[in-house]
Motif scaffolding. Structure first.
Motif, short mmCIF file in Angstrom:
data_model
loop_
_atom_site.label_atom_id
_atom_site.label_comp_id
_atom_site.label_asym_id
_atom_site.label_seq_id
_atom_site.Cartn_x
_atom_site.Cartn_y
_atom_site.Cartn_z
N ILE A 40 0.85 -1.19 0.00
CA ILE A 40 0.00 0.00 0.00
C ILE A 40 0.89 1.24 0.00
CG2 ILE A 40 -2.03 -1.09 1.05
CD1 ILE A 40 -1.23 0.14 3.70
N GLN B 149 -7.43 4.69 1.83
CA GLN B 149 -6.41 3.75 2.30
C GLN B 149 -7.06 2.44 2.75
OE1 GLN B 149 -3.58 2.98 1.47
NE2 GLN B 149 -2.28 4.50 2.45
N ARG B 150 -8.26 2.53 3.31
CA ARG B 150 -8.97 1.31 3.69
C ARG B 150 -9.30 0.45 2.47
NH1 ARG B 150 -11.05 0.98 8.94
NH2 ARG B 150 -10.27 2.74 10.12
N ILE C 28 -6.25 -1.23 1.44
CA ILE C 28 -5.94 -2.37 2.32
C ILE C 28 -6.83 -3.57 1.97
CG2 ILE C 28 -6.03 -3.18 4.72
CD1 ILE C 28 -5.13 -0.31 5.53
N CYS D 157 4.14 -1.37 3.45
CA CYS D 157 3.44 -0.09 3.56
C CYS D 157 4.43 1.02 3.30
CB CYS D 157 2.84 0.10 4.94
SG CYS D 157 1.85 -1.29 5.48
N LEU E 198 -4.06 -1.97 10.63
CA LEU E 198 -2.90 -2.78 10.24
C LEU E 198 -2.52 -3.77 11.34
CD1 LEU E 198 -0.64 -0.11 8.48
CD2 LEU E 198 -1.97 -1.93 7.39
#
Lengths: 354, 221
Positions: free
Chosen positions: A90, A150-151, A154, A167, A186
């Protein structure tokens, strides 16, 4: 136990017209399964290059990267692509497909793996549930906040069922509150799925919050590595000290005659250590800097105390603090670290004058 | 006023222009799209850099774009005759139009695809995507709005070229404007063809913009 990522004598050079840039010099590091490994350094230190070498987005000039027993340099293009499916990544700027909906973004790695569309969608929804974004499935990335993007990233990474998650400054574009929630996520992923996580960051706070181990990179060199609590309470290298003390520059007056830096690691946050000490010795101490917080009932963080002039009381106080299971470090070298920052400031001013 | 014969001639001219332009856009993209993709992929920052291949297509595209269209039209006449058996009329003009359009379209495609954020490509690579997957599922889809906007510009450029071909018996509205409007000095016919060309350009432009907005998901509703 064999490390899941074994980095051996890794070097990376970039050939530019004017000169060769040594982005990484002989870096060797072992990362074990289930670790959350922080790689920290100032910008330009080479940490992003290092993480890109771990999935061969960047090919090292020399040295080996062995992931789960497979030397990446020996793999064919096809084998490497296959291996990459088990190494998720990510990014700072999320890198979502802007023309695809949230659920279709999560479907993307499944499509690459050749899964049927209906099945992929069903699986994607499961991963969106893990990251708490089920209701945004049909939205497009442009409609989401940074934290939500960002979720999605993920969820997309989880969809390919990776062993490792890289990351790259994943929280650097987020505000502190959102950063915290992403780090929490995380951590949860690490616990729940046993995914090994490598966190690249320039913020010590991120390392403190989630990492079990940390490596400090400076100008392409690995200068220090080990468990977070060890390095945080007793940094050895100058770079480590600089990174750990970086917050102190906020303190305008740092002229204490005798300063100690204390690090909270295992004390209960309900126990007023400093308050009790002052009551015991009936002598005040000056708190020059404090950055502590409550992590699940345990006090974490650090403080800089200016001790009384009286040397005897000072010694007793240090003994008291050590007794309270705090790590105590006398700060004779604080000034030298501070001067490094001062010199840099001076140079910048000089540039402006030009 | 126009005679019935002139009216039907103008209607036929519209048909001729549409046929020429749309076929040339089609063939132009059949040649230009792969060439544009190739330029993007083999370019210095592409997903598979290859200086030699890039240079070859770079030079080809530059040579053809630097020849003035009217000259190109005359130069390719032997080729046109070879393919279609004649070198005048709307259908024959498709050949030089395609040859002029393809390198231009290739450049347009290249510039659209280069707009795609490198980070997104990197993310796809990190997921184990092959270059083909990246071309079809990342580059072409992420750049679709820009590709359509550029296709609109390309279509209107070809429309302009097609009118120019009228000077050499190219067919369509341009041909009518040159023969009746200019050589026979019928200002009413000249004016009507010009207005019609402007209207066609407007329609192409509006349709293109409408479609590009329709497929763009990067806007907040």
């Amino acid at each position: 136990m064999e490390p899941i990522i074994k980095i051996e004598h890794l070097c990376k050079e970039f050939k530019l017209k004017e000169m060769d840039v040594h982005a990484l010099n002989d870096v060797s590091l072992d990362i074990y399964k289930g670790d959350i490994y922080g790689i920290i350094g100032m910008s330009g230190a080479g940490k992003s290059t290092l993480v890109r070498c771990l999935n061969f987005l960047e090919r090292p000039t020399s040295g080996n990267v062995v992931v789960d027993g497979r030397d990446l340099a020996q793999l064919s293009g096809k084998e490497l692509r296959e291996e990459r499916k088990s190494i998720g990544m990510i990014f700072q700027h999320f890198n979502l497909l802007m023309q695809r909906s949230v659920v279709d973004n999560v479907c993307f790695p499944l499509e690459i793996a050749g899964m049927k569309r209906s099945e992929a969608r069903k699986k994607a929804m499961e991963y969106l549930e893990i990251v708490g974004l089920t209701e945004k499935a049909k939205a497009y990335p442009v409609q989401l906040s940074g934290g939500q993007k960002q979720r999605v990233a993920i969820a997309r990474v989880l969809a390919s069922d990776p062993k490792i998650l890289l990351c790259d400054e994943a929280t650097s574009a987020l505000d502190p509150q959102t950063t915290k929630s992403i780090l929490q996520l995380l951590k949860e992923i690490n616990r729940k799925f046993g995914i090994t996580i490598v966190v690249i960051t320039h913020e010590m706070a991120v390392v403190q919050e989630i990492c079990s181990h940390v490596a400090i990179i400076d100008q392409g060199n690995l200068v220090e590595h080990g468990k977070v609590e060890d390095i945080f309470s007793a940094p050895q290298s100058r770079e480590a000290k600089r990174l750990i003390y970086q917050g102190f520059e906020k303190v305008a007056e740092m002229k204490g005659k005798r300063c100690v830096r204390i690090v909270f690691a295992e004390n209960s946050s309900f126990e007023p250590v400093i308050g009790n000490m002052v009551l015991t010795f009936k002598t005040p101490v000056n708190i020059l800097y404090a950055n502590t917080r409550d992590l699940d009932g345990v006090a974490k963080g650090e403080m800089i105390l200016q001790l009384p002039e009286d040397a005897e009381t000072g010694e007793k106080m240090i003994a008291y603090l050590k007794n309270a299971k705090l790590s105590v470090e006398e700060m004779e070298d604080y000034e030298s670290v501070h001067r490094i920052g001062g010199a840099q400031g001076g140079r910048e001013e000089g540039d402006e004058a030009c | 006023m126009l005679t019935a014969r002139e009216v039907s001639m103008i209607i036929e001219g519209i048909g001729g222009t549409l046929w020429m332009v749309l076929m040339s856009v089609l063939f132009g993209y059949i040649l230009g799209l792969p060439m544009g993709i190739l330029l993007t992929v083999t370019g210095k920052d592409g997903i598979r850099p290859n200086a030699a291949v890039y240079k070859v297509f770079d030079v080809i595209s530059n040579i053809f774009r630097s020849i003035p269209f009217l000259i190109l039209l005359l130069l390719v006449q032997p080729l046109t005759r070879l393919i279609l058996g004649k070198s005048y009329g709307a259908t024959a003009t498709i050949v030089p139009l395609t040859i002029a359009a393809a390198p231009y379209i290739a450049r347009m495609v290249e510039s659209s695809l280069k707009e795609v954020d490198h980070g997104v490509i990197e993310a796809a690579q990190s997921m184990g995507a092959s270059n083909w997957t990246i071309i079809f599922k990342v580059l072409l889809t992420e750049a679709r709005t820009s590709l359509i906007v550029n296709a609109t510009i390309a279509t209107n450029t070809i429309l302009g070229y097609s009118a120019m071909a009228g000077a050499c018996g190219g067919g369509g509205l341009g041909d009518i404007a040159v023969r009746y409007g200019y050589h026979r000095w019928q200002p009413d016919i000249l004016l009507i063809t010009v207005v019609l060309l402007v209207v066609l350009a407007q329609i192409f432009q509006m349709t293109g913009m409408f479609i590009s907005r329709l497929v763009d998901r990067r806007r907040v509703e």
